[in-house]
Write a protein that holds these residues in place. Sequence first.
Motif, PDB file in Angstrom:
ATOM      1  N   LYS A  45       0.791  -1.227   0.000  1.00  0.00           N
ATOM      2  CA  LYS A  45       0.000   0.000   0.000  1.00  0.00           C
ATOM      3  C   LYS A  45       0.830   1.287   0.000  1.00  0.00           C
ATOM      4  CE  LYS A  45      -0.093  -0.590   4.890  1.00  0.00           C
ATOM      5  NZ  LYS A  45      -0.697  -1.182   6.044  1.00  0.00           N
ATOM      6  N   ARG A  46       1.962   1.273   0.721  1.00  0.00           N
ATOM      7  CA  ARG A  46       2.712   2.525   0.827  1.00  0.00           C
ATOM      8  C   ARG A  46       3.307   2.971  -0.504  1.00  0.00           C
ATOM      9  NH1 ARG A  46       7.153   2.944   3.423  1.00  0.00           N
ATOM     10  NH2 ARG A  46       7.495   0.817   4.114  1.00  0.00           N
ATOM     11  N   LEU A  86      -4.247   1.734   4.780  1.00  0.00           N
ATOM     12  CA  LEU A  86      -3.708   3.015   5.226  1.00  0.00           C
ATOM     13  C   LEU A  86      -4.816   3.855   5.845  1.00  0.00           C
ATOM     14  CD1 LEU A  86      -1.456   4.094   2.220  1.00  0.00           C
ATOM     15  CD2 LEU A  86      -0.709   3.204   4.408  1.00  0.00           C
ATOM     16  N   SER A  87      -4.457   4.613   6.861  1.00  0.00           N
ATOM     17  CA  SER A  87      -5.443   5.484   7.507  1.00  0.00           C
ATOM     18  C   SER A  87      -5.860   6.601   6.547  1.00  0.00           C
ATOM     19  CB  SER A  87      -4.824   6.091   8.760  1.00  0.00           C
ATOM     20  OG  SER A  87      -5.605   7.165   9.206  1.00  0.00           O
ATOM     21  N   ASP A  99       1.228   6.571   7.547  1.00  0.00           N
ATOM     22  CA  ASP A  99       0.174   6.202   6.597  1.00  0.00           C
ATOM     23  C   ASP A  99      -0.100   7.337   5.626  1.00  0.00           C
ATOM     24  OD1 ASP A  99      -0.095   3.791   7.782  1.00  0.00           O
ATOM     25  OD2 ASP A  99      -2.230   3.985   8.260  1.00  0.00           O
ATOM     26  N   LYS A 100      -0.233   8.533   6.187  1.00  0.00           N
ATOM     27  CA  LYS A 100      -0.589   9.685   5.366  1.00  0.00           C
ATOM     28  C   LYS A 100       0.487  10.006   4.337  1.00  0.00           C
ATOM     29  CE  LYS A 100      -4.304  11.735   6.171  1.00  0.00           C
ATOM     30  NZ  LYS A 100      -5.499  11.272   5.438  1.00  0.00           N
ATOM     31  N   HIS A 159       2.864   7.955   3.220  1.00  0.00           N
ATOM     32  CA  HIS A 159       3.370   6.763   2.526  1.00  0.00           C
ATOM     33  C   HIS A 159       4.824   6.472   2.872  1.00  0.00           C
ATOM     34  CE1 HIS A 159       0.053   6.311  -0.685  1.00  0.00           C
ATOM     35  NE2 HIS A 159      -0.412   6.935   0.373  1.00  0.00           N
TER      36      HIS A 159
END
Lengths: 765, 157
Positions: free
Chosen positions: A441-442, A739-740, B37-38, B40
Amino acid sequence: MPSLTIDGKRIQFKEDGRTILDIAREEGIYIPTLCDHPDLPPHGGCRMCLVEVEGMKGFVTACTTPAKDSMIVDTTNDALMKLKRNILQLLLIEHPSACVVCAEWNTCNEYRSQPFKSGLITGCSTCPSKASCELRDVVEYVGLDDLGFIPRYKEMPVEKDDPFFDRDYNICILCARCVRVCDEIRGTGAISFAKRGHETRVDTAFGNSHLDSGCWFCGACIDVCPTGALSPRMMKWHGTPDETVETTCMLCGTGCQIEFDVKWNKIMASHPGSENSEPNRGHTCVLGRFCIPSLMNAPDRLKIPTVRREGVSIPVSWDEAYERIAEILNETAPERIGFVGGPHLTSEAAYLLQKLARSAIGTPNVDFRGSGFASLVVRTLADTDSFAKVGTLRDLEKADWIIAVGGDFAKTHQVVAKSCYQAVARGAPLILIGAAGVNLKRWATEHITLKAKDFSTILSQLAEDDEKLKGVKKQHVEHIKSIVSKGKGAIVFGSGILLARNPEEAMTALLKMIGDKGRIYPTFDYGNEVGAIMAGLQPDLLPGLTSVTASSVRKKFEALWGKKIKAGLSLEQMRMAASKGELDVLYVTDGSLPVKGFKKVKHVIYQSPFPSEWIDRASVILPAAGFVEDSGTVVNMEMKQLKLKQVTPPIGNSKQDWLILTELGRQFGSEGFKYKSPKKVAKELREFAKELGSGAMVEVEPVRKAPDWNPAYRGAIIAERIRDLKTFIDALPERERPLSTESMDDFVKRLSEQESADTQVKEVA
Amino acid sequence: MQDLSRADLAEQVIPSLQEIQERLGYIPREAITWLADKLHLSEQEIYGVASFYNNFRFTPPGKHHLRICLGTACHVQGGDRLLAATSEKLGIKPGDTTSDGRYSLERVACVGCCALAPAVVLDDVVHGRTTQRSLKRLLDSIDREDRKAKKSEGGSQ
């Protein structure tokens, strides 16, 4: 041609961005380095490669300065060497530096790769170093005879709580190689420098366990560490190996080249192979790096052939075992016999297994336990003549955009993920389809979350350039389309594609979408699924992907083998037949095949390196060699034929699969089994594969639920045998969350509320 | 932040950490996970930056934030002794918060009041020429006020 002078030596070179260090190395001029590593971009951190360049101010680092025409470079003048000695002295303050001025230096050098013994001989217990300590090499070159400063021992406990490796940061010199390889090459970022100044250390966030930090335990950090700070726990006490051998790993379909340390005819350790060995180029995954020696040296490996007499398994000689098999097979009608191979057989063994069945026994019932995924891919590619669309991992790193669908490659195919990340780091957008790719995801530019059964819908929509895309908001549709309309694409996909409503449609769409410029990357779950299919280990295919219904080719084989050939039962059909009592004998070479459905079979012949639930019902057990003890070829996800090189002799009394099948063929008096080596088998197979046939029917068994990742090898579930792997796999679900998407305002509000609630609880208490 | 490139996202680390600290008073663990998360990035990459700069703190500040200056002038005038004594009195190291959450202590390098050395900043009010005794008086008076405020709050209920 431009030229420069290094230490008075005139060197001609091409100005292409290569650095002074690169040129010097090519010319065999040694410049000491600590933070530099061939796998990593220049860093300029350790200052050991300082050189003086005429006309440039001060000293420059050779590793970051591009070579230019008519440069005059000096690497060894007195001022430089003095500077380097001072820098090294500073660096050694925080290293247990007694090592570099120790009176036992020479003795230690001799026994260094055997730290256990070295410790006993020299009385030293500071370092679990490997055969070479790059720090010592640099100290030796620069020539330190005293420490200069008072050492400051950091007194950090050796970290042994995480799976697979020990970390002693007391001997870390902060060269940042591990941090850089984890972040810049593997894209993981599981470690980073924390704090600063004297307190700087390599750490995870808040000192969390590596299990929580996103670490994949690929071991790349260990492989680049220049000191003994990082070491694989199970592989550091064996000392100097007798030899090292590189072979292909069969634990998944990537086909990584792994180098094994061999001592006393056993494998002691595994490392990724040379950085020039395709496809993995010096990288591997948790399985290849840490699990193979323990797996192959397992004490419960099958070592002796046994035959069941009156309910008891009795050890016998190979000849007796063959005789018993001949007895069983001769008393049974051929159509009531089934042969089931596995995806971990070499191409040669797979070929011989179907040849034994079809020519010596005369049964058409041959298949192997595969994922169905390889079957879909290989048959579609054969049908549409598009094998050329399959890319190599090197191609993947140069892709302009990537779509990942039907797999979680960061977990299951870590080396493929590394190549993916290399493209992403260069700026290639990654579009992730489906929830299974949560660990990628990242890296993703777009993450399309939709049910796996809709894979075929969205891939068709993309291929047809539809206005709408299933599960994608309008404003993202344009973005996704603009990405996939340009340049060389890459579609990385895995067995999750079988969850689609119509996997065949998904596969066709994917080939259409990729066009002629792009490439596809099917990530097969097992070592040699493709090879097994190509070798004809399929009920409806002959060697070379030719359908058994193609009469001209079939007749050729029939003439050659002297038996009629027809389409046989597939694995599922054999299971059906067995449950109805219509199958009497099953020849199994893969213990991972579930017994369920085969309980009514009268005789089981079991050929495998590992015990499994089959051994309790096997009439004959044949101990087979593991893949490190075998030779032959496999076909990997790049559709390349890779060599399997024998690393150690087969354990105990076991034999390689090709040899067992050859000897068994001879037992039946069959003419076609006179091979002296797998090379001869490969040659025969090559002859047939030359005429790649067509008419391979694409048939896919529907799959409703993707199995959890639980790597296995011929009946051995690896995590059940290696506790560290189990710890790692058990920790994964915790990490696999999306992911948030919370905004800063919402996040701050939530946290403040949570905190005031906490304080109230505290005050009440 | 979806449309930003990876490099653009990475540039947001420090401004985002600053905003979080401004609004929450410190950088909670959850904030590192959320920000990773925000942006990446991995938690480690964010933590590496946050732990490098002294400005970012991982523990909540106390109800009263005490900063003791150790700039050149204050140091010469005994700021280091003042810090050591206060640290001992409160039972915490610089950068930490007392267990009852009342005080947090921080060492700073120059608050721009060198003429008043040694300087102490308590809840954004500068107190000059501080001695161990005057600082004790100051903290005692704060404690008294807080007790009073709490009493009246309790009485009104």
